[in-house]
Design an enzyme around this catalytic site. Sequence first.
Site, PDB file in Angstrom:
ATOM      1  N   ILE A   1       0.829  -1.210   0.000  1.00 52.45           N
ATOM      2  CA  ILE A   1       0.000   0.000   0.000  1.00 52.45           C
ATOM      3  C   ILE A   1       0.859   1.255   0.000  1.00 52.45           C
ATOM      4  CG2 ILE A   1      -1.483   1.419   1.483  1.00 52.45           C
ATOM      5  CD1 ILE A   1      -3.174  -0.534   0.101  1.00 52.45           C
TER       6      ILE A   1
ATOM      7  N   VAL B   1       2.790   1.684  -3.340  1.00 57.12           N
ATOM      8  CA  VAL B   1       1.962   2.110  -4.472  1.00 57.12           C
ATOM      9  C   VAL B   1       1.520   3.556  -4.292  1.00 57.12           C
ATOM     10  CG1 VAL B   1      -0.305   1.799  -5.566  1.00 57.12           C
ATOM     11  CG2 VAL B   1       1.172  -0.184  -5.166  1.00 57.12           C
ATOM     12  N   GLU B   2       1.156   3.919  -3.062  1.00 62.36           N
ATOM     13  CA  GLU B   2       0.607   5.251  -2.829  1.00 62.36           C
ATOM     14  C   GLU B   2       1.647   6.360  -2.964  1.00 62.36           C
ATOM     15  OE1 GLU B   2      -2.376   6.301  -2.543  1.00 62.36           O
ATOM     16  OE2 GLU B   2      -3.471   4.416  -2.352  1.00 62.36           O
ATOM     17  N   THR B   3       2.817   6.196  -2.343  1.00 64.42           N
ATOM     18  CA  THR B   3       3.751   7.334  -2.260  1.00 64.42           C
ATOM     19  C   THR B   3       5.218   6.957  -2.424  1.00 64.42           C
ATOM     20  OG1 THR B   3       3.943   7.159   0.159  1.00 64.42           O
ATOM     21  CG2 THR B   3       2.188   8.577  -0.704  1.00 64.42           C
TER      22      THR B   3
ATOM     23  N   TYR C   1      -5.602  -1.809  -9.002  1.00 63.49           N
ATOM     24  CA  TYR C   1      -4.929  -1.258  -7.823  1.00 63.49           C
ATOM     25  C   TYR C   1      -4.656  -2.368  -6.811  1.00 63.49           C
ATOM     26  CZ  TYR C   1      -4.190   1.344  -3.500  1.00 63.49           C
ATOM     27  OH  TYR C   1      -3.665   1.806  -2.318  1.00 63.49           O
TER      28      TYR C   1
END
Length: 309
Positions: free
Chosen positions: A90, A93-95, A292
Amino acid sequence: MRFADEVAERRGLDVEWTRRAIGQAQQLGVVQRLMQPSPPGTRRNWAAYRGRFIDPVRIAAGVRFWQEHGEALTRAEQEYGVPAEIIVGIIGVETIYGQQMGDFRVIDALATLAFNHPPEHPRAADRIAYFRGELEQFLSMQNRREQDPLQPLGSYAGAMGMPQFMPSSQVRWAVDFDADGKVDIVGSAADAIGSVASYFKGHGWHTGMPTHYPVQLDAAPEDLAALLAPDILPTFSVFDFTGRGALLDGEALEHAGPLALVELQNGDAPSSYVAGTENFYVITRYNQSSNYAMAVIELGREVKQARQR
């Protein structure tokens, strides 16, 4: 300003503070453009999407993150039952583990989408209501923390920190995992790790359950349509699933909960499919996209394997 007055009354905020905060928000044309829907009939491309997130740079950053914050990841897995690799997936992928947390002022992004959302979006009314709620949560949160509402930066949708939480998610799921007396998902990796685990646990994560299984299809067109109708929502028992031509083997045949036939579109090429469990669905509560969820799962797995090597 009417909205500011309503928020102040509902939340018990100072009216002038609320009016001043919203009055300084700027409408961002780039945010409006980024929120434009894809043209009808556009097929997604899983391979291209995967390539954006599963790459050597992000995997190497994930290994470093895991090495630096292994204690917090282990503790989060023990306390919440969410595997470390999913949390790592998570945040990666996010940041890219905090490297890219967004450079839009949160209040600008939220106000733009609350008051100037693209009207041509098929769910414009629902999304306007959603972003007005997020703007209200953001103002209330900043006021309660005695922090400047003009300072936080985030994504073009108003998400913040290493795990890119929307304001409502921060209020409900973010935790002080490093026990320093404050919740900080921007500067504290431990808080980000614990908050992701808290979010998944709160959305029904089943400890020990796989996220998905391989599946082969031997389905008639009408059965395939029926299997795909619920989309990513697990609906079918193993008996019903296999009875409609979605073939499983091994441990998948012993799965006790419902399954979904998850389609991964490959542009003009034939789609790929997996059998998604309730845990796969939980990942899509973070972002309602099968691509995602698979990117999160596969990045976490790749980082875990690279770390073991």
